[in-house]
Design a protein around this motif. Structure first.
Motif, PDB file in Angstrom:
ATOM      1  N   MET A   1       0.841  -1.192   0.000  1.00  0.00           N
ATOM      2  CA  MET A   1       0.000   0.000   0.000  1.00  0.00           C
ATOM      3  C   MET A   1       0.877   1.243   0.000  1.00  0.00           C
ATOM      4  O   MET A   1       1.871   1.324   0.722  1.00  0.00           O
ATOM      5  CB  MET A   1      -0.902  -0.010   1.250  1.00  0.00           C
ATOM      6  CG  MET A   1      -1.803   1.198   1.372  1.00  0.00           C
ATOM      7  SD  MET A   1      -2.985   1.087   2.738  1.00  0.00           S
ATOM      8  CE  MET A   1      -1.872   1.112   4.153  1.00  0.00           C
ATOM      9  N   LYS A   2       0.478   2.224  -0.805  1.00  0.00           N
ATOM     10  CA  LYS A   2       1.198   3.483  -0.858  1.00  0.00           C
ATOM     11  C   LYS A   2       0.362   4.584  -0.212  1.00  0.00           C
ATOM     12  O   LYS A   2      -0.853   4.642  -0.399  1.00  0.00           O
ATOM     13  CB  LYS A   2       1.530   3.849  -2.300  1.00  0.00           C
ATOM     14  CG  LYS A   2       2.523   2.896  -2.949  1.00  0.00           C
ATOM     15  CD  LYS A   2       2.874   3.324  -4.357  1.00  0.00           C
ATOM     16  CE  LYS A   2       3.885   2.361  -4.972  1.00  0.00           C
ATOM     17  NZ  LYS A   2       4.250   2.770  -6.354  1.00  0.00           N
ATOM     18  N   LEU A   3       1.030   5.432   0.567  1.00  0.00           N
ATOM     19  CA  LEU A   3       0.359   6.549   1.226  1.00  0.00           C
ATOM     20  C   LEU A   3       1.384   7.631   1.511  1.00  0.00           C
ATOM     21  O   LEU A   3       2.586   7.426   1.328  1.00  0.00           O
ATOM     22  CB  LEU A   3      -0.321   6.088   2.511  1.00  0.00           C
ATOM     23  CG  LEU A   3       0.576   5.357   3.529  1.00  0.00           C
ATOM     24  CD1 LEU A   3       1.032   6.298   4.616  1.00  0.00           C
ATOM     25  CD2 LEU A   3      -0.156   4.174   4.118  1.00  0.00           C
ATOM     26  N   ALA A   4       0.914   8.801   1.963  1.00  0.00           N
ATOM     27  CA  ALA A   4       1.816   9.929   2.177  1.00  0.00           C
ATOM     28  C   ALA A   4       1.984  10.237   3.654  1.00  0.00           C
ATOM     29  O   ALA A   4       1.013  10.210   4.424  1.00  0.00           O
ATOM     30  CB  ALA A   4       1.298  11.171   1.452  1.00  0.00           C
TER      31      ALA A   4
ATOM     32  N   GLY B   1      -7.640  10.151  14.629  1.00  0.00           N
ATOM     33  CA  GLY B   1      -8.013   9.650  13.311  1.00  0.00           C
ATOM     34  C   GLY B   1      -9.160  10.394  12.668  1.00  0.00           C
ATOM     35  O   GLY B   1      -9.891  11.145  13.319  1.00  0.00           O
ATOM     36  N   PRO B   2      -9.379  10.162  11.378  1.00  0.00           N
ATOM     37  CA  PRO B   2     -10.374  10.914  10.600  1.00  0.00           C
ATOM     38  C   PRO B   2     -11.821  10.547  10.887  1.00  0.00           C
ATOM     39  O   PRO B   2     -12.730  11.279  10.486  1.00  0.00           O
ATOM     40  CB  PRO B   2     -10.007  10.587   9.156  1.00  0.00           C
ATOM     41  CG  PRO B   2      -9.341   9.255   9.230  1.00  0.00           C
ATOM     42  CD  PRO B   2      -8.589   9.264  10.526  1.00  0.00           C
TER      43      PRO B   2
ATOM     44  N   LEU C   1      -4.240   2.213  11.490  1.00  0.00           N
ATOM     45  CA  LEU C   1      -4.792   3.356  10.776  1.00  0.00           C
ATOM     46  C   LEU C   1      -5.504   2.838   9.541  1.00  0.00           C
ATOM     47  O   LEU C   1      -4.924   2.057   8.761  1.00  0.00           O
ATOM     48  CB  LEU C   1      -3.691   4.336  10.362  1.00  0.00           C
ATOM     49  CG  LEU C   1      -3.145   5.297  11.422  1.00  0.00           C
ATOM     50  CD1 LEU C   1      -2.586   4.573  12.641  1.00  0.00           C
ATOM     51  CD2 LEU C   1      -2.102   6.212  10.803  1.00  0.00           C
ATOM     52  N   GLU C   2      -6.744   3.244   9.358  1.00  0.00           N
ATOM     53  CA  GLU C   2      -7.556   2.732   8.265  1.00  0.00           C
ATOM     54  C   GLU C   2      -7.510   3.665   7.059  1.00  0.00           C
ATOM     55  O   GLU C   2      -7.750   4.860   7.178  1.00  0.00           O
ATOM     56  CB  GLU C   2      -8.998   2.554   8.733  1.00  0.00           C
ATOM     57  CG  GLU C   2      -9.150   1.546   9.863  1.00  0.00           C
ATOM     58  CD  GLU C   2     -10.580   1.446  10.370  1.00  0.00           C
ATOM     59  OE1 GLU C   2     -11.462   2.135   9.796  1.00  0.00           O
ATOM     60  OE2 GLU C   2     -10.820   0.691  11.329  1.00  0.00           O
TER      61      GLU C   2
ATOM     62  N   ASN D   1      -5.103  -1.218   5.898  1.00  0.00           N
ATOM     63  CA  ASN D   1      -4.664  -0.683   7.186  1.00  0.00           C
ATOM     64  C   ASN D   1      -3.152  -0.485   7.228  1.00  0.00           C
ATOM     65  O   ASN D   1      -2.395  -1.256   6.626  1.00  0.00           O
ATOM     66  CB  ASN D   1      -5.073  -1.616   8.324  1.00  0.00           C
ATOM     67  CG  ASN D   1      -6.557  -1.532   8.631  1.00  0.00           C
ATOM     68  OD1 ASN D   1      -7.307  -0.851   7.930  1.00  0.00           O
ATOM     69  ND2 ASN D   1      -6.982  -2.220   9.662  1.00  0.00           N
ATOM     70  N   LEU D   2      -2.741   0.548   7.956  1.00  0.00           N
ATOM     71  CA  LEU D   2      -1.331   0.791   8.249  1.00  0.00           C
ATOM     72  C   LEU D   2      -1.135   0.613   9.738  1.00  0.00           C
ATOM     73  O   LEU D   2      -1.855   1.196  10.551  1.00  0.00           O
ATOM     74  CB  LEU D   2      -0.945   2.219   7.844  1.00  0.00           C
ATOM     75  CG  LEU D   2       0.465   2.680   8.257  1.00  0.00           C
ATOM     76  CD1 LEU D   2       1.524   1.955   7.435  1.00  0.00           C
ATOM     77  CD2 LEU D   2       0.604   4.192   8.103  1.00  0.00           C
TER      78      LEU D   2
END
Length: 257
Positions: free
Chosen positions: A1-4, A99-100, A131-132, A137-138
């Motif tokens: 998974m890629k995220l910033a 979290g969001p 973290l969703e 998930n991360l």
């Protein structure tokens, strides 16, 4: 998974209202689904003079956490924020995950700084937070400041499944030791094959740089500045590995026999 991931140093003050204002301003420049990491005690403020605890307005800290939680919801972001807070046990040096969708979790610093001992209560666990994201998930672990010196804690987080270890610090003063702290950060990433996002306060004399390091120990970006230019970069959890962890000789380590 890629995220910033956004490493977000700023000039932390002893005014929780001002600190919160600065963090909200930074968040407005970030993007949805960003993981945003602020320094240790970024909301409450921090000082090597432990008497600073008595001056913290806890209602302002509570209000700030609520405001930042609202910003996480509104911007759909994942935040890591620091605060020194008391409860029925005493004072804690804490890192919050906000979290969001309203998630809130806390890590209590396990290995206290020398001047914190006798005034703060150490944590007793090394949690990993989920973290969703839309893609999955991360898993994230947290370490604070002095805990950089204790690689067994970082390894425990890696073995518990952390893919990213967030390192939040308030380390200013003697710059002569900065290469040592930098080397420790690179080692913690490489030996555990985990992403490391390290964030120090923006200050003209920094003991530790703010850095994003990949699981091979390669530095993606590094910042030492008295100003507060946030750095955003993409990470790929597919490069996280247990290759080295699974090759450890546990039969030769007395504590693990």
């Amino acid at each position: 998974m890629k995220l910033a991931v956004v490493c977000a140093p700023f000039q932390v003050t002893l005014d929780a209202v001002e600190n919160c204002r600065q963090m909200v301003e930074i968040l407005e420049q970030c993007e949805p689904n960003d993981v945003v990491v602020f320094p240790e005690a970024s909301l409450s403020g921090y000082s090597d003079d432990i008497n600073f605890l008595a001056a913290i307005d806890q209602q302002e800290v509570t209000n700030g956490l609520d405001l930042l939680q609202g910003a996480a919801r509104a911007n759909h972001q994942h935040l890591f924020v620091g605060a020194c807070r008391p409860d029925h046990e005493g004072w804690h040096n804490q890192a919050y995950y906000l979290g969001p969708t309203g998630q809130r979790a806390v890590y209590n610093k396990v290995n206290l700084a020398t001047h914190e001992r006798g005034f703060m209560v150490p944590g007793d666990s090394l949690p990993v937070f989920d973290l969703e994201f839309p893609e999955g998930n991360l898993r994230v672990g947290i370490q604070l400041c002095r805990e950089l010196r204790f690689p067994d804690q970082w390894r425990a987080l890696a073995e518990a499944g952390a893919e990213l270890i967030v390192y939040m610090t308030y380390a200013i003063g003697d710059e002569a030791h900065r290469p040592v702290w930098r080397a420790h950060l690179v080692s913690r990433a490489a030996e555990n094959q985990r992403w490391v996002a390290a964030v120090n306060v923006a200050h003209r004399t920094q003991l530790c740089p703010s850095m994003l390091i990949d699981p091979a120990g390669l530095v993606i970006h590094e910042l030492v500045s008295e100003f507060a230019p946030s750095k955003r970069a993409e990470i790929d959890t597919n490069v996280v590995s247990d290759w080295y962890l699974t090759q450890r000789r546990t039969d030769l380590t007395p504590r693990e026999r």
